[in-house]
Design a protein around this motif. Structure first.
Motif, short mmCIF file in Angstrom:
data_model
loop_
_atom_site.label_atom_id
_atom_site.label_comp_id
_atom_site.label_asym_id
_atom_site.label_seq_id
_atom_site.Cartn_x
_atom_site.Cartn_y
_atom_site.Cartn_z
N ALA B 204 -8.88 -3.36 0.51
CA ALA B 204 -8.86 -2.98 -0.90
C ALA B 204 -9.03 -1.51 -0.88
O ALA B 204 -7.88 -1.00 -1.79
CB ALA B 204 -10.10 -3.42 -1.62
N ALA B 205 -9.54 -0.57 -0.15
CA ALA B 205 -9.40 0.98 -0.18
C ALA B 205 -8.16 1.16 0.05
O ALA B 205 -7.61 2.18 -0.48
CB ALA B 205 -10.52 1.42 0.76
N GLY B 206 -7.55 0.59 1.21
CA GLY B 206 -6.15 1.08 1.60
C GLY B 206 -5.23 0.97 0.43
O GLY B 206 -4.11 1.91 0.24
N ILE B 207 -5.43 -0.13 -0.18
CA ILE B 207 -4.11 -0.64 -1.41
C ILE B 207 -4.57 0.50 -2.64
O ILE B 207 -3.63 0.87 -3.12
CB ILE B 207 -4.32 -1.97 -1.79
CG1 ILE B 207 -4.04 -3.00 -0.44
CG2 ILE B 207 -3.55 -2.23 -2.86
CD1 ILE B 207 -4.27 -4.40 -0.74
N PHE B 208 -5.77 0.67 -2.73
CA PHE B 208 -5.81 1.71 -3.65
C PHE B 208 -5.47 2.93 -3.69
O PHE B 208 -5.03 3.63 -4.64
CB PHE B 208 -7.45 1.77 -4.25
CG PHE B 208 -8.17 0.74 -5.16
CD1 PHE B 208 -7.89 -0.66 -4.79
CD2 PHE B 208 -8.49 1.01 -6.53
CE1 PHE B 208 -8.31 -1.76 -5.72
CE2 PHE B 208 -8.92 0.04 -7.34
CZ PHE B 208 -8.82 -1.23 -6.97
N ILE B 209 -5.57 3.44 -2.28
CA ILE B 209 -5.24 4.82 -2.19
C ILE B 209 -3.47 4.74 -1.77
O ILE B 209 -3.04 6.05 -1.82
CB ILE B 209 -5.82 5.51 -0.90
CG1 ILE B 209 -5.61 4.80 0.39
CG2 ILE B 209 -7.34 5.53 -1.10
CD1 ILE B 209 -6.35 5.64 1.45
N ALA B 210 -2.99 3.81 -1.40
CA ALA B 210 -1.52 3.86 -1.11
C ALA B 210 -0.53 4.26 -1.94
O ALA B 210 0.22 5.23 -1.79
CB ALA B 210 -1.08 2.36 -0.58
N PRO B 211 -0.81 4.24 -3.34
CA PRO B 211 -0.13 5.00 -4.15
C PRO B 211 -0.14 6.43 -4.28
O PRO B 211 0.72 7.18 -4.59
CB PRO B 211 -0.58 4.48 -5.80
CG PRO B 211 -0.94 3.21 -5.44
CD PRO B 211 -1.67 3.14 -3.99
#
Lengths: 378, 293
Positions: B204-211
C-alpha cells in the motif's frame, strides 16, 4: 577453560546425552591417554600434509593456467579470502555480524590510493596506513555498539557501509567521485616491484598464507581460547572474568584491519579505484562467503570465497543464455537465496554438511516443544 | 518565493518523506515486537507492490483494482516468505535472522530487476488537478494521500491492538511470548500474520508513493534502511515512536537536502542512525513515548 568444556555439552550434541558423554570422554581421554596423544600428532601431521598439498597446488597453479583472466580471478579470490578470514573471526567467534566489510575494504583501497598518488607516500607506508585507518574507524563504531544486542552492530555497520559508499561517490576531488582515481603506482617492497599479475598472485598467496597461519595461532592462544569461550557461551565467559566487550571489539577491529589490507592490495593490483566494488552488495557477498565456507574453520574462508566467486562467474555466463537481455546485478537473486538457505538449514556453513545443524545458544532448541524464548519477550 | 514560503515548502516535503518512512517504520516495529525479527526486506515490499500495481495499470486495470491485487499479492508473498525462511529458523539467534532477512531483501531486489528491468515505472496520481498552494508553498495532492494513509494505518493499528480481541492476542505475545504461549496463544501463527500484514502495508505504501517518486526495482533498499532509522529513533518498541521518528527523519532530510546539499540527503539519515546508535541506542523518543505500543 577445560572445566567449561567438560561441563558444557560440546557443539553438535545438543539434546543427546549419549553423544555428549562420548564427546566428553573423548576430550578427557585425549588429555590422558597416551595412544590418543599419538593419534593426535598423527592427525596434526595429516593436517599439515593437506595444507602443504594445497599450498603446492596454488604454487604451481599459475603454471597450469595460461589465462590472465583466470589469474585475475584467483588474485581477487585471494583478496576476498583475507577479508572473509577476518569476518569469520567476528561472526564465528565473537557472534557479531558486519554488513560494512566492503566499506573497510574500500577505505583501505582509497587510503592506499590517495596516499600513494596525491601525497606521494612510498607504497609500503600507504599499505600500512590502509590497514591502520579502517582499524581506527572500526574501534570508533564498535565501542558503543558492541555493548548492545547483536542487532545493533549489524545496523551500525550497514549504515556505515552505505554512508562510506556515498562519501566515495560524493567525495569530489579527493576520491574522484563516481569515476574514481587513476594512476595508482605499483606496490614496491624494497627493490621488488609488483607490476605483473603473476608477481601479484604470489604476493597475495603469501599474504593469505601468513594471515591464515596468524589466525590459526591466534585461535590457539589465550585470546583465541577466550574467543572460543565466548562462542560457546557468552555468559559463562563473562562469569569466568573475561571482558567480552573488549574481545568482541578486538575481533571487529581485526576484521576491519584485514579488510583494509585487502583493499590496499586491491588498489595496488588494479592501479585504479572507483566506488563500485565497495557497495552494500559486496558486504552481503562477504557475509555469504563467510557462512558458506563455514564459520570458525581453517578452510572456510578460502572455500567460501572460491565458491562464491566461481558461482558469480558461472551466473554471469549462464543467466544471459537462459534469460536474454538480463542485465545488471541479477546474480544477487541467487546470492540472496543461497544465503537464506544456508542460514536456515546449515548455519554452520557447507563444511557442516556431514554433521547435524546446530543453532547456537538459544534456550528453545529446534524441535523442542517446550517454552520458547524471544528477543521480543524481554 | 520568499523565505517563509521556502521553509514551508521544505516542511511539506519533509512531511511527505516522513510519512513514507513512518509507514515503513510502523511495519518494522510491529513485526519486530511480535517476532523479534527486524525485517530488512520491508523496503522491497514497497518496491514490489509499486511495480506490480504499475504493471497492472499499464495492462489496463483500474487503479483501485491494481491496488487491491498488489496488496493481496504482497500479503501472500510476505506470509510465504515467513513460512519458508523465517519460520524454519525461528529458534536461531537474532544474528542469523537478520542475515536471513537481508538475504531475502537482495533476492527480492534481484527478482524485481529480472521481471521489471531498470526502467522506472510510473503510476497516475490518485487525484487530478495541480498542486495546492498554501501560503506560497506548493503542496502535491499526493502528499495528502500519503499522510492520509499514515493516519489511517496508525488509527487502524491502534484500534486493532486496543479494541479487538485478536489485537489483544498480538499484544500479549509482544509483552511476554512465553506467557502468551502458556495461555494458549500460538506465536508462530502471529508471526505469519505479522509478515503478511507487513507485505500488505508495504505494498500500500509503495503504491501511494509511486506517483511521486516513480517505481524502480532498487527503490526499496534505502527506503527500508530509512524506515529502520525511523524505527530506531523511536526506540524500536513503540508505534507512536516509529511514526514520530519517521516524520522527524523526513523533515530533517528535506531541510538537509534543501539547505545543505541534495547529494548528501541519504548520507544525512545514515549519520542520524549512526549517531543514535552510538549515542542513544534506546531511541530518542523511546524514553518519552514510553509504553510499548
Amino acid at each position: 577453560m577445560r572445566v567449561l568444556e567438560k561441563i558444557r555439552p560440546p557443539a553438535g550434541t545438543a539434546g543427546c546425552p549419549a553423544a555428549c558423554l562420548i564427546k566428553i570422554y573423548k576430550v578427557n581421554s585425549s588429555q590422558i591417554d597416551f595412544n590418543s596423544v599419538v593419534n593426535r600428532s598423527y592427525e596434526d601431521m595429516l593436517k599439515n600434509a593437506v595444507v602443504l598439498t594445497v599450498l603446492i597446488f596454488f604454487l604451481v597453479l599459475p603454471l597450469l593456467i595460461r589465462s590472465n583472466y583466470l589469474l585475475g580471478i584467483l588474485i581477487v579470490t585471494g583478496l576476498y579470502t583475507i577479508i572473509v578470514i577476518g569476518l569469520g573471526i567476528l561472526m564465528g567467534y565473537a557472534g557479531q555480524v558486519s554488513f560494512g566489510q566492503a566499506a573497510f575494504f574500500g577505505l583501505g583501497g582509497y587510503t592506499a590510493a590517495i596516499l600513494s598518488t596525491s601525497c606521494s607516500w612510498p607504497t609500503p607506508a600507504a599499505l600500512l596506513a590502509a590497514m591502520v585507518l579502517p582499524g581506527l574507524v572500526a574501534a570508533l563504531i564498535g565501542r558503543p555498539t558492541l555493548k548492545l544486542k547483536e542487532l545493533y552492530l549489524a545496523l551500525a555497520t550497514l549504515a556505515f557501509g552505505i554512508l562510506v559508499h556515498i562519501l566515495f561517490n560524493e567525495g569530489g576531488e579527493i576520491t574522484g567521485g563516481p569515476s574514481g582515481l587513476m594512476g595508482i603506482p605499483y606496490l614496491s617492497l624494497g627493490g621488488l616491484v609488483f607490476d605483473r599479475d603473476i608477481k601479484f598472485y604470489y604476493l597475495v598467496l603469501a599474504v593469505v598464507l601468513l594471515v591464515s597461519l596468524a589466525v590459526h595461532n591466534l585461535i590457539q592462544s589465550r585470546t583465541g581460547r577466550a574467543l572460543r569461550a565466548i562462542r560457546e557461551s557468552e555468559h559463562a565467559a563473562e562469569a569466568a572474568g573475561m571482558d567480552t566487550v573488549l574481545l568482541k571489539l578486538q575481533a571487529f577491529v581485526f576484521s576491519a584491519v584485514l579488510a583494509g589490507l585487502a583493499g590496499g592490495l586491491y588498489a595496488f593490483y588494479v592501479t585504479f579505484i572507483s566506488p563500485s566494488p565497495f557497495s552494500f552488495h559486496m558486504s552481503v557477498q562477504f557475509v555469504l562467503m563467510a557462512v558458506v565456507g563455514g564459520l570458525g574453520t581453517f578452510w572456510g574462508p578460502l572455500l567460501g570465497s572460491g565458491l562464491v566467486v566461481a558461482l558469480g562467474e558461472a551466473l554471469r555466463w549462464a543467466v544471459p543464455l537462459v534469460i536474454p537481455g538480463a542485465g545488471g546485478e541479477y546474480q544477487i537473486i541467487f546470492f540472496g537465496i543461497i544465503l537464506v538457505l544456508v542460514m536456515v538449514f546449515r548455519p554452520g556453513g557447507l563444511g557442516s554438511l556431514f554433521s547435524p545443524p546446530v543453532h547456537r545458544e538459544r534456550p528453545g532448541r529446534p524441535g523442542e516443544k517446550g517454552v520458547d524464548d524471544s528477543v521480543a519477550g524481554g | 518565493m520568499d523565505l517563509t514560503g521556502q521553509l514551508l515548502q521544505l516542511l511539506f516535503t519533509g512531511f511527505t518523506l516522513g510519512g513514507i518512512y513512518a509507514l515503513i517504520a510502523l511495519a518494522l516495529v510491529t513485526t519486530f515486537n511480535i517476532t523479534g525479527v527486524l525485517n530488512m526486506a520491508q523496503g522491497e515490499f514497497l518496491a514490489l507492490g509499486a511495480l506490480l500495481a504499475a504493471s497492472l495499470c499499464a495492462a489496463g486495470a483500474s487503479l483501485p483494482l491494481a491496488f487491491v491485487i498488489a496488496v493481496a499479492t504482497l500479503a501472500l508473498l510476505g506470509g510465504l516468505l515467513e513460512r519458508s525462511a523465517i519460520h524454519p529458523a525461528r529458534h536461531a539467534p537474532g544474528l542469523i535472522l537478520i542475515i536471513i532477512t537481508i538475504g531475502l531483501s537482495i533476492s527480492l531486489r534481484g527478482l524485481a530487476l529480472l521481471i521489471w528491468g531498470t526502467e522506472p515505472a510510473s503510476l497516475p496520481a490518485f487525484s487530478g488537478g495541480g498542486p495546492l498552494f498554501v501560503m506560497g508553498a506548493a503542496v502535491n495532492p499526493q502528499s495528502l494521500w500519503i499522510l492520509g494513509l499514515v493516519a489511517l494505518a496508525v488509527a487502524g493499528l491502534h484500534a486493532f491492538f486496543e479494541l479487538t480481541y485478536a489485537g489483544k492476542v498480538f499484544r500479549a505475545c509482544e509483552i511476554n511470548r512465553t506467557g502468551a504461549r502458556l495461555v494458549g496463544i500460538n506465536p508462530a501463527a502471529l508471526s505469519f500474520l505479522a509478515f503478511a500484514g507487513s507485505g500488505a502495508l508495504g505494498a500500500a505504501a509503495g503504491i501511494f508513493i509511486a506517483p511521486v517518486t516513480l517505481a524502480t526495482y532498487d527503490m526499496g533498499f534505502l527506503l527500508g534502511v530509512k524506515g529502520c532509522v525511523a524505527a530506531i529513533i523511536g526506540g524500536l518498541n513503540s508505534v507512536g515512536g516509529a511514526v514520530l521518528g519517521g516524520l522527524l527523519l523526513g523533515i530533517l532530510e528535506a531541510f538537509g537536502a534543501g539547505l545543505v546539499s541534495s547529494g548528501l540527503k541519504d548520507a544525512l539519515s545514515l549519520l542520524v542512525l549512526l549517531g543514535v546508535l552510538l549515542g542513544r541506542p534506546e531511541g530518542l523518543i523511546g524514553a518519552v513515548a514510553g509504553r510499548k505500543v
